[in-house]
Scaffold this active site. Structure first.
Site, short mmCIF file in Angstrom:
data_model
loop_
_atom_site.label_atom_id
_atom_site.label_comp_id
_atom_site.label_asym_id
_atom_site.label_seq_id
_atom_site.Cartn_x
_atom_site.Cartn_y
_atom_site.Cartn_z
N SER A 178 0.83 -1.20 0.00
CA SER A 178 0.00 0.00 0.00
C SER A 178 0.86 1.25 0.00
O SER A 178 2.02 1.23 0.46
CB SER A 178 -0.90 0.01 1.25
OG SER A 178 -1.59 1.24 1.40
N TYR A 227 -2.03 -0.65 10.36
CA TYR A 227 -2.19 -1.06 8.97
C TYR A 227 -0.95 -0.67 8.16
O TYR A 227 -0.39 -1.48 7.41
CB TYR A 227 -3.44 -0.41 8.38
CG TYR A 227 -3.58 -0.62 6.88
CD1 TYR A 227 -3.99 -1.85 6.37
CD2 TYR A 227 -3.33 0.42 5.98
CE1 TYR A 227 -4.13 -2.05 5.00
CE2 TYR A 227 -3.47 0.23 4.62
CZ TYR A 227 -3.86 -1.00 4.14
OH TYR A 227 -3.98 -1.19 2.79
#
Length: 255
Positions: free
Chosen positions: A146, A160
């Site tokens: 990501s 995350y």
């Protein structure tokens, strides 16, 4: 567009019942590939993705597993290999933010869930796939990381971002370790992508702020992520590419 060397290749895509994984599965189906569609809580959607793969000209099986569990990951990979007789490509796509929380309020259970889903699953599935790929004298592993791995993530998403940081570093390290077995390891790092569950995990003001900083001034769509996976999967297109993270973010963050 047909990529000839992908036809007939066997691929397992974790987290492919929805979102980017589902789009990648459909894209692989259009290449005439044999696709193991994986789901856990969305099995009805996984079956629909498999039907779409078949309609596009590929083969498909549907597999269920909780990839937060290492044993389940091993069994998932082994079942996919058994279904197709080999495993040419592993896409470690399963992941998610789980829940936003400031670190001072984050529980051990939340840590375990986020790290299990985003990091342990990549480690466990890759570990399970390596013996098969070594015996085949080659293979491809692609993980979904990501933009958050590089910028620390949006508000209250440190866990995350950190777990995706693991994915990016793991990709580079594993690429060095297994290159001698003709196994290429890369990753794709999507930016702000318009997914069905986006509004549930990301507040509108955070999305708006990101779009203002994105040179293309828009979110990407699921299909715009697929090409990176096709490219990295194809020996004809990317045989000398390993240890790389392909950024798909509209220019929001540049290397």
């Amino acid at each position: 567009m047909k990529i000839d060397d992908l036809a007939g290749k066997a691929v397992l895509i974790t987290g492919s019942s929805t979102g980017i994984g589902a789009a990648v599965a459909r894209g692989f189906g259009a290449q005439g590939m044999r696709v193991a569609v994986h789901g856990n809580s969305n099995m009805e959607q996984a079956e629909q993705v498999a039907a779409d793969v078949r309609a596009a000209g590929g083969e498909a099986v549907v597999l269920r597993a909780d990839v937060r569990d290492a044993t389940a990951c091993t069994e998932l990979v082994e079942t996919a290999c058994k279904a197709f007789g080999r495993l040419d490509i592993l896409i470690n796509n399963a992941g998610g933010l789980v829940r936003r929380s400031p670190i001072r309020d984050a529980s051990d259970d939340l840590f375990d869930e986020v790290v299990g889903l985003n990091a342990r699953s990549v480690f466990s599935c890759s570990r399970a796939a390596l013996p098969f790929m070594e015996r085949q004298n080659g293979g491809v592993i692609i993980s979904t990381t990501s933009l958050a791995a590089r910028n620390g993530g949006g508000g209250r998403s440190v866990l995350y971002a950190a777990s995706k940081g693991f994915v990016s570093s793991f990709t580079r390290g594993l690429a060095k370790e297994v290159a001698r077995f003709n196994i290429r390891v890369n990753a794709v790092a999507p930016g702000v992508i318009d997914k069905p569950d986006k509004s549930a995990s990301t507040p509108a003001h955070q999305i708006d702020a990101a779009l203002r900083m994105t040179p293309m001034r828009r979110q990407g769509n699921l299909e715009e992520c697929v090409g990176a996976y096709l490219y990295l999967s194809s020996h004809a297109l990317s045989s000398f590419v390993t240890g790389q993270v392909i950024e798909v973010n509209g220019g929001l963050l540049m290397p």
